[in-house]
Design a protein around this motif. Structure first.
Motif, PDB file in Angstrom:
ATOM      1  N   MET A   1      40.927  43.385  35.821  1.00 38.28           N
ATOM      2  CA  MET A   1      40.215  43.918  34.653  1.00 38.28           C
ATOM      3  C   MET A   1      38.743  43.517  34.691  1.00 38.28           C
ATOM      4  SD  MET A   1      42.265  45.882  33.212  1.00 38.28           S
ATOM      5  CE  MET A   1      41.213  46.296  31.840  1.00 38.28           C
ATOM      6  N   ALA A   2      38.469  42.297  35.132  1.00 40.08           N
ATOM      7  CA  ALA A   2      37.079  41.869  35.292  1.00 40.08           C
ATOM      8  C   ALA A   2      36.389  42.733  36.346  1.00 40.08           C
ATOM      9  CB  ALA A   2      37.017  40.397  35.673  1.00 40.08           C
ATOM     10  N   LEU A   3      37.099  43.029  37.429  1.00 41.02           N
ATOM     11  CA  LEU A   3      36.556  43.897  38.473  1.00 41.02           C
ATOM     12  C   LEU A   3      36.249  45.281  37.907  1.00 41.02           C
ATOM     13  CD1 LEU A   3      35.857  44.671  41.401  1.00 41.02           C
ATOM     14  CD2 LEU A   3      38.315  45.049  41.785  1.00 41.02           C
ATOM     15  N   LEU A   4      37.153  45.827  37.123  1.00 41.00           N
ATOM     16  CA  LEU A   4      36.909  47.146  36.524  1.00 41.00           C
ATOM     17  C   LEU A   4      35.681  47.129  35.610  1.00 41.00           C
ATOM     18  CD1 LEU A   4      40.515  48.378  35.674  1.00 41.00           C
ATOM     19  CD2 LEU A   4      38.972  49.262  37.428  1.00 41.00           C
ATOM     20  N   GLN A   5      35.522  46.071  34.841  1.00 41.86           N
ATOM     21  CA  GLN A   5      34.325  45.969  33.999  1.00 41.86           C
ATOM     22  C   GLN A   5      33.069  45.905  34.847  1.00 41.86           C
ATOM     23  OE1 GLN A   5      34.001  43.095  30.902  1.00 41.86           O
ATOM     24  NE2 GLN A   5      35.815  43.827  29.829  1.00 41.86           N
ATOM     25  N   ALA A   6      33.137  45.165  35.941  1.00 43.90           N
ATOM     26  CA  ALA A   6      31.985  45.054  36.838  1.00 43.90           C
ATOM     27  C   ALA A   6      31.620  46.425  37.411  1.00 43.90           C
ATOM     28  CB  ALA A   6      32.280  44.062  37.961  1.00 43.90           C
ATOM     29  N   ILE A   7      32.617  47.178  37.829  1.00 45.11           N
ATOM     30  CA  ILE A   7      32.385  48.514  38.376  1.00 45.11           C
ATOM     31  C   ILE A   7      31.770  49.420  37.319  1.00 45.11           C
ATOM     32  CG2 ILE A   7      33.538  50.582  39.253  1.00 45.11           C
ATOM     33  CD1 ILE A   7      35.555  48.631  40.632  1.00 45.11           C
ATOM     34  N   GLU A   8      32.324  49.374  36.102  1.00 47.04           N
ATOM     35  CA  GLU A   8      31.835  50.223  35.013  1.00 47.04           C
ATOM     36  C   GLU A   8      30.375  49.936  34.651  1.00 47.04           C
ATOM     37  OE1 GLU A   8      34.593  49.627  31.815  1.00 47.04           O
ATOM     38  OE2 GLU A   8      36.152  50.843  32.764  1.00 47.04           O
ATOM     39  N   THR A   9      29.946  48.699  34.822  1.00 47.31           N
ATOM     40  CA  THR A   9      28.562  48.347  34.485  1.00 47.31           C
ATOM     41  C   THR A   9      27.602  48.572  35.650  1.00 47.31           C
ATOM     42  OG1 THR A   9      28.857  46.022  35.099  1.00 47.31           O
ATOM     43  CG2 THR A   9      29.287  46.632  32.788  1.00 47.31           C
ATOM     44  N   GLY A  10      28.139  48.997  36.788  1.00 44.64           N
ATOM     45  CA  GLY A  10      27.291  49.263  37.941  1.00 44.64           C
ATOM     46  C   GLY A  10      26.900  48.025  38.722  1.00 44.64           C
ATOM     47  N   ALA A  11      27.663  46.968  38.590  1.00 44.54           N
ATOM     48  CA  ALA A  11      27.361  45.726  39.304  1.00 44.54           C
ATOM     49  C   ALA A  11      27.562  45.894  40.807  1.00 44.54           C
ATOM     50  CB  ALA A  11      28.246  44.599  38.790  1.00 44.54           C
ATOM     51  N   THR A  12      26.844  45.090  41.561  1.00 42.09           N
ATOM     52  CA  THR A  12      27.017  45.063  43.008  1.00 42.09           C
ATOM     53  C   THR A  12      27.664  43.761  43.464  1.00 42.09           C
ATOM     54  OG1 THR A  12      24.790  44.177  43.286  1.00 42.09           O
ATOM     55  CG2 THR A  12      25.060  46.580  43.438  1.00 42.09           C
ATOM     56  N   GLU A  13      27.747  42.778  42.562  1.00 42.62           N
ATOM     57  CA  GLU A  13      28.372  41.496  42.856  1.00 42.62           C
ATOM     58  C   GLU A  13      29.352  41.157  41.741  1.00 42.62           C
ATOM     59  OE1 GLU A  13      25.334  38.522  43.084  1.00 42.62           O
ATOM     60  OE2 GLU A  13      24.473  39.346  44.904  1.00 42.62           O
ATOM     61  N   LEU A  14      30.493  40.575  42.116  1.00 43.97           N
ATOM     62  CA  LEU A  14      31.478  40.089  41.152  1.00 43.97           C
ATOM     63  C   LEU A  14      31.599  38.586  41.331  1.00 43.97           C
ATOM     64  CD1 LEU A  14      33.728  40.500  39.027  1.00 43.97           C
ATOM     65  CD2 LEU A  14      35.315  40.799  40.951  1.00 43.97           C
ATOM     66  N   HIS A  15      31.265  37.841  40.293  1.00 38.98           N
ATOM     67  CA  HIS A  15      31.355  36.379  40.300  1.00 38.98           C
ATOM     68  C   HIS A  15      32.465  35.972  39.348  1.00 38.98           C
ATOM     69  CE1 HIS A  15      27.388  35.595  42.307  1.00 38.98           C
ATOM     70  NE2 HIS A  15      27.237  36.866  41.925  1.00 38.98           N
ATOM     71  N   LEU A  16      33.465  35.238  39.874  1.00 33.17           N
ATOM     72  CA  LEU A  16      34.581  34.779  39.042  1.00 33.17           C
ATOM     73  C   LEU A  16      34.642  33.259  39.059  1.00 33.17           C
ATOM     74  CD1 LEU A  16      37.415  37.299  39.961  1.00 33.17           C
ATOM     75  CD2 LEU A  16      36.059  37.223  37.871  1.00 33.17           C
ATOM     76  N   HIS A  17      34.574  32.675  37.885  1.00 36.22           N
ATOM     77  CA  HIS A  17      34.686  31.238  37.689  1.00 36.22           C
ATOM     78  C   HIS A  17      35.984  30.973  36.940  1.00 36.22           C
ATOM     79  CE1 HIS A  17      30.300  30.698  38.456  1.00 36.22           C
ATOM     80  NE2 HIS A  17      30.240  31.911  37.920  1.00 36.22           N
ATOM     81  N   GLY A  18      36.398  29.726  36.896  1.00 40.46           N
ATOM     82  CA  GLY A  18      37.494  29.353  36.012  1.00 40.46           C
ATOM     83  C   GLY A  18      38.803  29.084  36.700  1.00 40.46           C
ATOM     84  N   PHE A  19      39.741  28.635  35.898  1.00 39.89           N
ATOM     85  CA  PHE A  19      41.041  28.214  36.404  1.00 39.89           C
ATOM     86  C   PHE A  19      41.842  29.362  36.985  1.00 39.89           C
ATOM     87  CE2 PHE A  19      45.475  27.092  36.257  1.00 39.89           C
ATOM     88  CZ  PHE A  19      45.452  25.840  36.835  1.00 39.89           C
ATOM     89  N   GLY A  20      41.764  30.513  36.382  1.00 35.81           N
ATOM     90  CA  GLY A  20      42.623  31.612  36.788  1.00 35.81           C
ATOM     91  C   GLY A  20      42.124  32.460  37.935  1.00 35.81           C
ATOM     92  N   SER A  21      40.901  32.247  38.386  1.00 39.40           N
ATOM     93  CA  SER A  21      40.349  33.092  39.446  1.00 39.40           C
ATOM     94  C   SER A  21      41.242  33.058  40.677  1.00 39.40           C
ATOM     95  CB  SER A  21      38.951  32.615  39.828  1.00 39.40           C
ATOM     96  OG  SER A  21      38.117  32.617  38.716  1.00 39.40           O
ATOM     97  N   THR A  22      41.441  34.202  41.266  1.00 36.59           N
ATOM     98  CA  THR A  22      42.281  34.295  42.450  1.00 36.59           C
ATOM     99  C   THR A  22      41.493  34.863  43.612  1.00 36.59           C
ATOM    100  OG1 THR A  22      44.265  35.278  43.392  1.00 36.59           O
ATOM    101  CG2 THR A  22      43.190  36.525  41.674  1.00 36.59           C
ATOM    102  N   THR A  23      41.694  34.292  44.783  1.00 34.83           N
ATOM    103  CA  THR A  23      40.963  34.784  45.949  1.00 34.83           C
ATOM    104  C   THR A  23      41.481  36.139  46.408  1.00 34.83           C
ATOM    105  OG1 THR A  23      42.428  33.496  47.386  1.00 34.83           O
ATOM    106  CG2 THR A  23      40.336  32.482  46.754  1.00 34.83           C
ATOM    107  N   GLY A  24      42.663  36.553  45.945  1.00 28.37           N
ATOM    108  CA  GLY A  24      43.197  37.866  46.299  1.00 28.37           C
ATOM    109  C   GLY A  24      42.320  39.014  45.823  1.00 28.37           C
TER     110      GLY A  24
END
Length: 101
Positions: free
Chosen positions: A46-69
């Motif tokens: 869902m974070a990735l989808l938000q990033a795509i919708e905003t036109g981002a070129t980089e996705l940065h994920l912090h926090g306990f739940g972040s997954t490398t997948g």
């Protein structure tokens, strides 16, 4: 442009907020817990989808739940993924899961 999020885990599941709101979400999780997902990858997607919708070129994920997948999915979507080390401060569950033996 970068999209930066913090992923949280609590008793209800996984959820995320914009990274700039991390401290406020830790202080008052119920005000920031909008959409809860059963799995880490679902929250990251869902974070990735938000990033795509905003036109981002980089996705940065912090926090306990972040997954490398999510790295593969972000890359195939045309974003450069940045997954940071887990942070115990974003695991706000009122319980501690038993370690696997």
């Amino acid at each position: 442009m970068k999209a930066e999020f913090t992923v949280f885990e609590d008793a209800d599941g996984y959820w995320f907020v914009p990274h700039c709101e991390e401290n406020a979400a830790i202080a008052d999780p119920s005000s920031y817990r909008v959409s809860v997902h059963a799995t880490k990858i679902a929250a990251c997607r869902m974070a990735l989808l938000q990033a795509i919708e905003t036109g981002a070129t980089e996705l940065h994920l912090h926090g306990f739940g972040s997954t490398t997948g999510i790295k593969r999915e972000a890359t195939s979507s045309g974003l450069t993924p940045f997954i940071y080390w887990p942070s115990i401060t974003t695991r706000i569950a009122p319980f501690v899961r038993a370690k696997k033996a």
